[in-house]
Scaffold this active site. Structure first.
Site, mmCIF file in Angstrom:
data_model
loop_
_atom_site.group_PDB
_atom_site.id
_atom_site.type_symbol
_atom_site.label_atom_id
_atom_site.label_comp_id
_atom_site.label_asym_id
_atom_site.label_seq_id
_atom_site.Cartn_x
_atom_site.Cartn_y
_atom_site.Cartn_z
ATOM 1 N N LYS A 51 -7.479 4.452 5.024
ATOM 2 C CA LYS A 51 -7.975 4.217 3.664
ATOM 3 C C LYS A 51 -7.771 2.752 3.284
ATOM 4 C CE LYS A 51 -3.565 5.686 1.642
ATOM 5 N NZ LYS A 51 -2.830 6.852 1.097
ATOM 6 N N ARG A 149 1.520 15.083 -8.537
ATOM 7 C CA ARG A 149 0.318 14.245 -8.565
ATOM 8 C C ARG A 149 -0.822 15.168 -8.178
ATOM 9 N NH1 ARG A 149 0.175 9.017 -4.722
ATOM 10 N NH2 ARG A 149 -0.503 10.695 -3.349
ATOM 11 N N TYR A 283 1.228 -26.092 -12.169
ATOM 12 C CA TYR A 283 1.144 -25.572 -13.542
ATOM 13 C C TYR A 283 2.505 -25.490 -14.217
ATOM 14 C CZ TYR A 283 -3.729 -24.099 -13.127
ATOM 15 O OH TYR A 283 -5.080 -24.084 -12.998
ATOM 16 N N MET A 331 -4.527 -19.797 -8.601
ATOM 17 C CA MET A 331 -5.542 -18.815 -8.209
ATOM 18 C C MET A 331 -6.010 -19.036 -6.770
ATOM 19 S SD MET A 331 -9.169 -17.847 -10.020
ATOM 20 C CE MET A 331 -8.472 -17.505 -11.605
HETATM 21 C C1 LIG Z 1 -1.769 7.150 2.014
HETATM 22 C C2 LIG Z 1 -1.416 8.527 2.410
HETATM 23 C C3 LIG Z 1 -0.790 8.785 3.629
HETATM 24 C C4 LIG Z 1 -0.279 7.673 4.534
HETATM 25 O O1 LIG Z 1 0.938 7.208 4.018
HETATM 26 P P1 LIG Z 1 1.837 6.130 4.796
HETATM 27 O O2 LIG Z 1 3.096 6.088 4.034
HETATM 28 O O3 LIG Z 1 1.078 4.858 4.759
HETATM 29 O O4 LIG Z 1 2.001 6.638 6.182
HETATM 30 C C5 LIG Z 1 -0.595 10.106 4.006
HETATM 31 N N1 LIG Z 1 -0.997 11.114 3.205
HETATM 32 C C6 LIG Z 1 -1.576 10.913 2.008
HETATM 33 C C7 LIG Z 1 -1.972 12.083 1.177
HETATM 34 C C8 LIG Z 1 -1.802 9.615 1.569
HETATM 35 O O5 LIG Z 1 -2.374 9.416 0.376
#
Ligand SMILES: *Cc1c(COP(=O)(O)O)cnc(C)c1O
Length: 390
Positions: A51, A149, A283, A331
């Site tokens: 992801k 969650r 800055y 930036m």
């Molecule tokens: C992001 C995620 C993972 C992976 O988590 P890591 O700590 O990066 O291994 C696994 N399961 C779910 C549901 C996630 O959202």
């Protein structure tokens, strides 16, 4: 003639390829994947998590190498990420973990993506999409075992009733949950979540619902080899990129997983200048030189993902030596003090995250200085930072 040879090798300056870029070692990604395989029981399926553009390592290239190395599952967050992988030719199963919005559901089916459903009221809709597509559509059901969650909090009998009502056009292929405190070995939360999840799975099995995959673990339980959590499948993300969160708690087991970061982040030197003592830098005049100094201005700033909080706190690597960040991170620019470093010039590169010689900076060190977590540092590397796969 006859001089003793110098044992410290000098690290040469290397020219910048872009203003700022990351180099991702696909070999290291593959090695990390096999290391997860070593720690997980061979019968446990691996589902690398790609992801957020593979935590900014480049989802298409990373997924391709993982598929070549034998991954049969990948996980993404949303339908768009899954579709991008399908369009790149990815043939693995793809689990979409956090997107079951009404307007995305048909696309999930069309691209053979497996959704995670987290509300039993959505089962009927997935079933009607299955009927429309004329094939059985698999899904994984997410249980909120105590993280609070995503995930259903319905009990086994309500879940079984909803599955029954949805009918045979959809297949409960997986039952999953996610831990809230997996690196905290003083907290009872992981054990409580495990117990809740296992009981629910048993109660569902007693009602005839036995999915192919039960899964709970992401990187941390794998990293510390908490084998009770492995079930049929593990979902490592961070580990694939070379990280495991530090364990907390007096009962913490030792780290089993030997993974290494796969990503090096570099930036070009845009300017070098010598400034006198008492010169204000950047800055707010936040930094005032104590003595005559040589500074370099780098072609990356917080818009590229360098945390603003690294101003006056962070450091970078210049030809194997550390150079402190001075003044505010801007930036598009960051200023460093190179007075005590080997010489660099305009167009040379420095390392923002990575290793060179004896010097090393990883995402966890940056996160500590910036008051955030390593995930945030990696995901924060902006899309305008070029990516080079090695
Ligand atoms: C992001 C995620 C993972 C992976 O988590 P890591 O700590 O990066 O291994 C696994 N399961 C779910 C549901 C996630 O959202």
């Amino acid at each position: 003639m006859g001089q003793p040879s110098n044992t410290t090798t000098t690290i040469r300056s290397s020219p910048a390829l872009h203003r700022s870029w990351v180099e991702v070692s696909l070999r290291q990604i593959a090695d990390n994947f096999h290391e997860v395989r070593r720690v997980a029981n061979p019968s446990v399926e691996l589902m690398p998590v790609v992801k957020a553009d593979a935590y900014r390592h480049g989802a298409v290239a990373v997924s391709r190498v993982l598929e070549e190395e034998g991954a049969r599952w990948l996980a993404v967050s949303n339908a768009d990420e899954g579709i991008a992988l399908r369009e790149s030719g990815c043939r693995t199963n793809i689990l979409v973990m956090a997107d079951f919005l009404p307007f995305e559901r048909a696309a999930l089916a069309e691209h053979h993506l497996t959704p995670v459903i987290h509300d039993i009221h959505d089962l009927a809709d997935w079933a009607s999409i299955a009927q429309r597509f004329g094939r059985t559509l698999p899904f994984h059901l997410k249980i909120d075992s105590g993280m609070g969650r995503l995930g259903t909090r319905a009990d086994a009998s309500a879940i079984a009733d909803a599955l029954q009502a949805a009918g045979p056009s959809i297949e409960l292929e997986g039952l999953m949950t996610h831990f809230a405190s997996a690196a905290d070995f003083d907290s009872p939360q992981t054990d409580e979540q495990c117990a809740y999840f296992r009981k629910l799975a048993e109660d569902l099995a007693a009602r005839g619902w036995k999915p192919k995959y039960l899964h709970m673990a992401s990187t941390n339980p794998v990293g510390y080899a908490v084998r009770d959590t492995f079930c049929d499948l593990v979902r490592p993300g961070h580990a694939i990129y070379g990280y495991v969160s530090p364990a907390r708690g007096t009962k913490a087991p030792s780290l089993e997983l030997r993974v290494k970061p796969a990503l090096t982040w570099k930036a070009a030197v845009l300017a070098v200048k010598d400034v006198e003592a008492n010169a204000r830098i950047g800055y707010g005049g936040m930094h005032v030189t104590r003595s005559a100094s040589r500074i370099a201005i780098l072609a990356a700033g917080y818009a590229d993902g360098i945390p603003h909080r690294l101003g006056a706190r962070g450091r970078v690597i210049v030809r194997g030596s550390y150079a402190p960040i001075i003044g505010a991170v801007s930036m598009d620019l960051t200023t460093i003090d190179i007075t005590n470093c080997p010489p660099v010039g305009v167009g040379d590169s420095v390392i923002l995250l990575g290793s060179e010689g004896e010097a090393s900076i990883d995402a966890q060190q940056i996160a500590r200085l910036a008051g955030t977590i390593s995930y945030n540092v990696l995901c924060g590397i902006h899309a305008r930072v070029k990516r080079v796969h090695l």
